[in-house]
Design an enzyme around this catalytic site. Structure first.
Site, PDB file in Angstrom:
ATOM      1  N   ARG A   1       0.819  -1.240   0.000  1.00 47.12           N
ATOM      2  CA  ARG A   1       0.000   0.000   0.000  1.00 47.12           C
ATOM      3  C   ARG A   1       0.840   1.271   0.000  1.00 47.12           C
ATOM      4  O   ARG A   1       0.393   2.332   0.410  1.00 47.12           O
ATOM      5  CB  ARG A   1      -0.981   0.008   1.162  1.00 47.12           C
ATOM      6  CG  ARG A   1      -1.970  -1.143   1.087  1.00 47.12           C
ATOM      7  CD  ARG A   1      -3.213  -0.892   1.904  1.00 47.12           C
ATOM      8  NE  ARG A   1      -4.157  -1.956   1.669  1.00 47.12           N
ATOM      9  CZ  ARG A   1      -4.152  -3.128   2.292  1.00 47.12           C
ATOM     10  NH1 ARG A   1      -3.232  -3.369   3.214  1.00 47.12           N
ATOM     11  NH2 ARG A   1      -5.022  -4.047   1.995  1.00 47.12           N
TER      12      ARG A   1
ATOM     13  N   LYS B   1       4.584  11.555 -11.253  1.00 45.97           N
ATOM     14  CA  LYS B   1       3.802  10.711 -12.163  1.00 45.97           C
ATOM     15  C   LYS B   1       4.529   9.375 -12.319  1.00 45.97           C
ATOM     16  O   LYS B   1       5.727   9.348 -12.621  1.00 45.97           O
ATOM     17  CB  LYS B   1       3.667  11.371 -13.532  1.00 45.97           C
ATOM     18  CG  LYS B   1       2.603  12.437 -13.594  1.00 45.97           C
ATOM     19  CD  LYS B   1       2.356  12.860 -15.038  1.00 45.97           C
ATOM     20  CE  LYS B   1       1.322  13.966 -15.106  1.00 45.97           C
ATOM     21  NZ  LYS B   1       1.172  14.503 -16.475  1.00 45.97           N
TER      22      LYS B   1
ATOM     23  N   GLU C   1      12.719  18.275 -24.378  1.00 43.39           N
ATOM     24  CA  GLU C   1      11.921  18.616 -23.186  1.00 43.39           C
ATOM     25  C   GLU C   1      12.520  19.845 -22.485  1.00 43.39           C
ATOM     26  O   GLU C   1      11.808  20.591 -21.807  1.00 43.39           O
ATOM     27  CB  GLU C   1      11.868  17.431 -22.209  1.00 43.39           C
ATOM     28  CG  GLU C   1      11.270  16.157 -22.794  1.00 43.39           C
ATOM     29  CD  GLU C   1       9.739  16.125 -22.827  1.00 43.39           C
ATOM     30  OE1 GLU C   1       9.104  17.119 -22.425  1.00 43.39           O
ATOM     31  OE2 GLU C   1       9.189  15.087 -23.267  1.00 43.39           O
TER      32      GLU C   1
ATOM     33  N   LYS D   1       9.766  22.950 -13.207  1.00 42.87           N
ATOM     34  CA  LYS D   1       8.800  21.860 -13.005  1.00 42.87           C
ATOM     35  C   LYS D   1       8.307  21.862 -11.563  1.00 42.87           C
ATOM     36  O   LYS D   1       7.119  21.639 -11.300  1.00 42.87           O
ATOM     37  CB  LYS D   1       9.415  20.510 -13.364  1.00 42.87           C
ATOM     38  CG  LYS D   1       8.419  19.384 -13.153  1.00 42.87           C
ATOM     39  CD  LYS D   1       8.372  18.367 -14.231  1.00 42.87           C
ATOM     40  CE  LYS D   1       7.206  17.405 -14.004  1.00 42.87           C
ATOM     41  NZ  LYS D   1       7.279  16.215 -14.784  1.00 42.87           N
TER      42      LYS D   1
ATOM     43  N   GLU E   1      -2.522  17.791 -11.989  1.00 41.99           N
ATOM     44  CA  GLU E   1      -2.857  18.222 -13.346  1.00 41.99           C
ATOM     45  C   GLU E   1      -4.344  18.536 -13.522  1.00 41.99           C
ATOM     46  O   GLU E   1      -5.005  18.043 -14.428  1.00 41.99           O
ATOM     47  CB  GLU E   1      -2.393  17.178 -14.372  1.00 41.99           C
ATOM     48  CG  GLU E   1      -2.292  17.785 -15.773  1.00 41.99           C
ATOM     49  CD  GLU E   1      -1.640  16.859 -16.793  1.00 41.99           C
ATOM     50  OE1 GLU E   1      -0.532  16.365 -16.506  1.00 41.99           O
ATOM     51  OE2 GLU E   1      -2.237  16.664 -17.842  1.00 41.99           O
TER      52      GLU E   1
ATOM     53  N   ARG F   1      -0.489  22.332 -14.797  1.00 39.72           N
ATOM     54  CA  ARG F   1       0.490  21.283 -15.104  1.00 39.72           C
ATOM     55  C   ARG F   1       0.356  20.793 -16.550  1.00 39.72           C
ATOM     56  O   ARG F   1       1.313  20.298 -17.138  1.00 39.72           O
ATOM     57  CB  ARG F   1       0.346  20.124 -14.112  1.00 39.72           C
ATOM     58  CG  ARG F   1       1.413  19.052 -14.307  1.00 39.72           C
ATOM     59  CD  ARG F   1       1.515  18.101 -13.138  1.00 39.72           C
ATOM     60  NE  ARG F   1       2.520  17.074 -13.421  1.00 39.72           N
ATOM     61  CZ  ARG F   1       3.040  16.257 -12.522  1.00 39.72           C
ATOM     62  NH1 ARG F   1       2.662  16.330 -11.265  1.00 39.72           N
ATOM     63  NH2 ARG F   1       3.945  15.358 -12.870  1.00 39.72           N
TER      64      ARG F   1
ATOM     65  N   ASN G   1       2.530  19.538 -21.282  1.00 37.71           N
ATOM     66  CA  ASN G   1       2.209  18.687 -22.431  1.00 37.71           C
ATOM     67  C   ASN G   1       2.345  19.428 -23.760  1.00 37.71           C
ATOM     68  O   ASN G   1       1.876  18.939 -24.790  1.00 37.71           O
ATOM     69  CB  ASN G   1       0.775  18.139 -22.297  1.00 37.71           C
ATOM     70  CG  ASN G   1       0.643  17.268 -21.062  1.00 37.71           C
ATOM     71  OD1 ASN G   1       1.611  16.635 -20.642  1.00 37.71           O
ATOM     72  ND2 ASN G   1      -0.535  17.259 -20.465  1.00 37.71           N
TER      73      ASN G   1
ATOM     74  N   HIS H   1       2.816  17.570 -26.955  1.00 37.81           N
ATOM     75  CA  HIS H   1       2.658  16.149 -26.668  1.00 37.81           C
ATOM     76  C   HIS H   1       1.427  15.508 -27.310  1.00 37.81           C
ATOM     77  O   HIS H   1       1.405  14.296 -27.497  1.00 37.81           O
ATOM     78  CB  HIS H   1       2.645  15.910 -25.151  1.00 37.81           C
ATOM     79  CG  HIS H   1       4.029  15.954 -24.546  1.00 37.81           C
ATOM     80  ND1 HIS H   1       4.844  17.061 -24.621  1.00 37.81           N
ATOM     81  CD2 HIS H   1       4.741  15.009 -23.870  1.00 37.81           C
ATOM     82  CE1 HIS H   1       5.990  16.805 -23.998  1.00 37.81           C
ATOM     83  NE2 HIS H   1       5.961  15.571 -23.552  1.00 37.81           N
TER      84      HIS H   1
ATOM     85  N   HIS I   1       2.242  12.209 -29.151  1.00 37.23           N
ATOM     86  CA  HIS I   1       1.685  10.893 -28.816  1.00 37.23           C
ATOM     87  C   HIS I   1       1.091  10.229 -30.052  1.00 37.23           C
ATOM     88  O   HIS I   1       1.212   9.019 -30.232  1.00 37.23           O
ATOM     89  CB  HIS I   1       0.638  11.020 -27.711  1.00 37.23           C
ATOM     90  CG  HIS I   1       1.247  11.322 -26.376  1.00 37.23           C
ATOM     91  ND1 HIS I   1       0.564  11.967 -25.375  1.00 37.23           N
ATOM     92  CD2 HIS I   1       2.487  11.073 -25.882  1.00 37.23           C
ATOM     93  CE1 HIS I   1       1.365  12.098 -24.314  1.00 37.23           C
ATOM     94  NE2 HIS I   1       2.528  11.567 -24.608  1.00 37.23           N
TER      95      HIS I   1
ATOM     96  N   HIS J   1      10.676   9.384 -28.033  1.00 38.65           N
ATOM     97  CA  HIS J   1       9.669  10.300 -27.467  1.00 38.65           C
ATOM     98  C   HIS J   1      10.067  11.770 -27.655  1.00 38.65           C
ATOM     99  O   HIS J   1       9.277  12.590 -28.129  1.00 38.65           O
ATOM    100  CB  HIS J   1       9.463   9.980 -25.981  1.00 38.65           C
ATOM    101  CG  HIS J   1       8.560  10.947 -25.299  1.00 38.65           C
ATOM    102  ND1 HIS J   1       7.205  11.034 -25.575  1.00 38.65           N
ATOM    103  CD2 HIS J   1       8.807  11.909 -24.361  1.00 38.65           C
ATOM    104  CE1 HIS J   1       6.664  11.986 -24.844  1.00 38.65           C
ATOM    105  NE2 HIS J   1       7.611  12.538 -24.097  1.00 38.65           N
TER     106      HIS J   1
HETATM  107  N1  GLY Z   1       5.763  15.058 -17.905  1.00 39.06           N
HETATM  108  C1  GLY Z   1       4.628  15.842 -17.667  1.00 39.06           C
HETATM  109  C2  GLY Z   1       4.263  15.951 -16.233  1.00 39.06           C
HETATM  110  O1  GLY Z   1       4.987  15.482 -15.389  1.00 39.06           O
HETATM  111  O2  GLY Z   1       3.238  16.484 -15.936  1.00 39.06           O
END
Ligand code: GLY
Length: 382
Positions: A135, A157, A199, A241, A251, A255, A259, A262, A266, A280
């Site tokens: 958990r 993430k 990036e 960031k 997000e 946030r 993207n 992106h 994608h 990527h």
């Molecule tokens: N890589 C995008 C984020 O962490 O929100």
């Protein structure tokens, strides 16, 4: 202390510290050349239980595992290790199961800390495993790729891929610490390094034109190995960031600016099979060019802004034109289909990141498919 060892003060001066302010889930990012060899100095003070398990892949473990384990050993911290296959294929249910079973076989307890040593794949997989093991146990990120150092290791993430798409199964699980060893970039192939650089450019394009100008002047030296430039640029991106994540951890708003490029990327990656045909970061490079073209078509920014973006990315070795895409990825219809899948996931509205100029990105709702199609058609024909 030997004559060659830096004085403690001068060592501290050669590190950049970035704080991610998330209340009880706050943590530091430490950026510097050689921090993996002193991992124990930074990790040991955070530990309750003196047992860690290091998760890495077959490419990175031979390069960096021993120095991390030895450094922890000097602080009396035991470190077992688990090594997994390298590559995007490891972000799968089967590798997650394998990892969780091996962590349990390795006597992981609630107080055990998982160390994720590698690029984005290991960070995402080990982070996700840590979030569900017993958990939830703590994870410390030790990112070795440029993409992981400036983006995926920061912000919590984690996840794996599904047959329905990338990163569709996962969690938010903030690390306890991120140790960014800028010297690890020396082991990356130039193509991988350039892909991560896309990036980095993204941070300039979102809200920091000065940083974009800094990259135009210094990006090439930074990629070539200038240690001070690397430390500055990586810490700068981590700070950007950290600010965004502190404002919008899950997000729900800002946030999403991360993207930029992106949605196009994608779709391109889906058409190329998420492999070596298009990395990527390379997809993000083309995606950002397309986002600026779309912004120009919608009257939001000058054509010259997009040209400036495109020429910088191209100068640093990134793809920016249709000719650099495999033929399979040049079909507007197929790309639009992937993008409309994103649309379903956004309550039927196509939300994209567009720009009013360099450093002026924003979240645009209800972007018309006809405009996107026209931009893709023109790009693929050029
Ligand atoms: N890589 C995008 C984020 O962490 O929100």
């Amino acid at each position: 202390m030997s004559a060659n060892e830096p004085e403690p003060d001068s060592r501290a001066q050669s590190l950049e510290m970035v704080h991610v302010a998330l209340g009880a889930r706050s943590y530091d990012i430490i950026v510097g050349s050689g921090v993996l060899a002193e991992a124990g100095d930074h990790i040991a003070p955070l530990l309750g239980q003196r047992h860690t398990i290091l998760v890495s892949d077959h490419n990175m473990a031979p390069l960096y595992q021993d120095r991390v384990v030895e450094s922890l050993g000097r602080h009396g911290v035991a470190c077992d290790s688990i090594t997994l296959p390298a590559g995007e294929g490891s972000k799968s249910f089967s590798q997650l199961e394998e990892l969780l079973e091996r962590l349990l076989a390795g006597r992981a307890e609630r107080g055990t800390v998982i160390l994720a040593l590698g690029g984005g794949v290991i960070g995402d997989l080990a982070g996700f495993a840590a979030s569900v093991l017993l958990r939830g146990v703590a994870v410390i990120q030790l990112p070795t790729s440029l993409l992981a150092q400036i983006d995926s290791s920061v912000g919590g993430k984690t996840g794996i891929n599904s047959r329905h798409g990338k990163n569709l199964i996962g969690s938010f699980h903030q690390p306890r610490l991120v140790l960014v060893d800028t010297a690890a970039l020396d082991s990356l192939a130039p193509r991988q390094l350039a892909a991560g650089y896309a990036e980095m450019v993204k941070y300039g394009l979102i809200d920091d034109e000065d940083f974009f100008a800094w990259l135009e002047a210094n990006g090439a030296d930074m990629l070539a190995g200038d240690a001070a430039a690397r430390r500055y640029a990586i810490a700068h991106c981590c700070r950007a960031k950290a600010r965004i994540v502190a404002e919008d951890e899950r997000e729900n708003g800002r946030r999403a600016l991360l993207n930029l490029g992106h949605t196009f990327a994608h779709a391109l990656e889906a058409e190329c099979g998420y492999g070596a045909a298009l990395l990527h970061g390379e997809a993000v490079s083309i995606g950002m060019v397309l986002a600026f073209r779309l912004s120009h078509r919608l009257g939001l920014c000058a054509e010259a802004d997009g040209e400036r973006v495109s020429s910088h990315l191209a100068a640093l070795g990134l793809p920016t034109g249709a000719a650099q895409l495999p033929p399979a990825a040049r079909r507007t219809e197929a790309l639009l289909r992937h993008m409309s899948h994103d649309k379903k996931m956004q309550d039927g509205r196509l939300r994209m990141i567009l720009a009013r100029g360099i450093g002026a990105a924003f979240i645009a709702e209800d972007v018309g498919e006809a405009d996107i199609g026209a931009v893709l058609d023109a790009f693929m024909a050029s």
